[in-house]
Design an enzyme around this catalytic site. Sequence first.
Site, PDB file in Angstrom:
ATOM      1  N   HIS A 243       0.788  -1.231   0.000  1.00 40.62           N
ATOM      2  CA  HIS A 243       0.000   0.000   0.000  1.00 40.62           C
ATOM      3  C   HIS A 243       0.831   1.298   0.000  1.00 40.62           C
ATOM      4  CE1 HIS A 243      -3.434  -2.593   0.952  1.00 40.62           C
ATOM      5  NE2 HIS A 243      -2.770  -3.065   1.977  1.00 40.62           N
TER       6      HIS A 243
HETATM    7  O1  RIB Z   1      -5.305  -0.246   4.527  1.00 34.42           O
HETATM    8  C1  RIB Z   1      -3.915  -0.179   4.336  1.00 34.42           C
HETATM    9  C2  RIB Z   1      -3.317   0.888   5.186  1.00 34.42           C
HETATM   10  O2  RIB Z   1      -3.567   0.592   6.550  1.00 34.42           O
HETATM   11  C3  RIB Z   1      -1.785   0.973   5.057  1.00 34.42           C
HETATM   12  O3  RIB Z   1      -1.369   2.293   5.271  1.00 34.42           O
HETATM   13  C4  RIB Z   1      -1.308   0.098   6.177  1.00 34.42           C
HETATM   14  O4  RIB Z   1      -0.012   0.472   6.648  1.00 34.42           O
HETATM   15  C5  RIB Z   1      -2.337   0.397   7.229  1.00 34.42           C
HETATM   16  O5  RIB Z   1      -1.964   1.599   7.886  1.00 34.42           O
END
Ligand code: RIB
Length: 314
Positions: A243
């Site tokens: 992500h």
């Molecule tokens: O949903 C993914 C996000 O949530 C990313 O930033 C992961 O690190 C968590 O914080």
Amino acid sequence: MNIKRRIIIDTDPGQDDAVAILMALASEELEVVGITAVAGNVPLELTEKNSRIIVALSGREDIPVYAGCSKPLGRELVTAEEVHGKTGLDGMELIEPSIPLEDKHAVDFIIETLRENNPGTITLCPLGPLTNIAQAMIQAPDIIERIQEIILMGGAYFEVGNVTPTAEFNIYVDPEAAKKVFSSGVPITVLPLDVTHQVLTTKTRMDKVRNIGNRTGKEVANLTTFFERFDKEKYGLDGAPLHDPCVIAYLLEPEIFEGRFVNVEIETESELTRGMTVADWWDVTDRNPNALFIGKVDSDRFFELLTERLRLLP
Ligand code: RIB
Ligand code: CA
């Protein structure tokens, strides 16, 4: 020489946050003015310590780390140890941070940095719940117009949610903070699950990272090997979405991404859909567009770029 993009990374490490921070610290196009930790994946005392561990791993011990808010604006904290492990950096050989935590509160650092620099010269890069950013806007409304732009990882629309059927974790944890940020009028680019689910940590890709030959490559591969197990099982894919590095990759090569400027509202009332990012993708309302909502990425180029940058670290 092109002007460096000056950024504050607001983060809740988290293995994917760690990879994003390393990618940013390796990139000469970016000046990381500071790292501000927020409670999210794990509690604040771990996200601030993990931020300092990653700074130490990068060798960039000139980068200051600040601790911010330990809970959302108006809700109890929800964490994600089931994904990130008890430490938040499970997978890597944990080292003690070699830099001290700054005394100043992260929200004060954000406010002061925006006030001390010319308007339009500081970009905020939130990688976790938006609590610190919203709190800074509440405490010092004058800074809002000084923010160059906000490029954040969060939200979901066509990909649906990862923590509930309708909400992505960062927005779900503090929907009131997200509502404040999305209604602020600051130019916002959103890297939602719609795009992060296209950058999967497949074995081929992560073997290239592990085989870079430096410590960073090995530790990043170790981090993602732990991190990916949860989503691989959940989604039945041959890799997990990486992500947060999408935010940094967007800063470095926006041309490998595609999106649409739409209205995005945040659900804060309904418990059923709390934290949903309601993207008006087909412009069916009279609500004004307020965010560039990214939906596509060249995932092979993303991993080439990531690997190129990690190679530059110790
Ligand atoms: O949903 C993914 C996000 O949530 C990313 O930033 C992961 O690190 C968590 O914080
Ligand atoms: Ca994160």
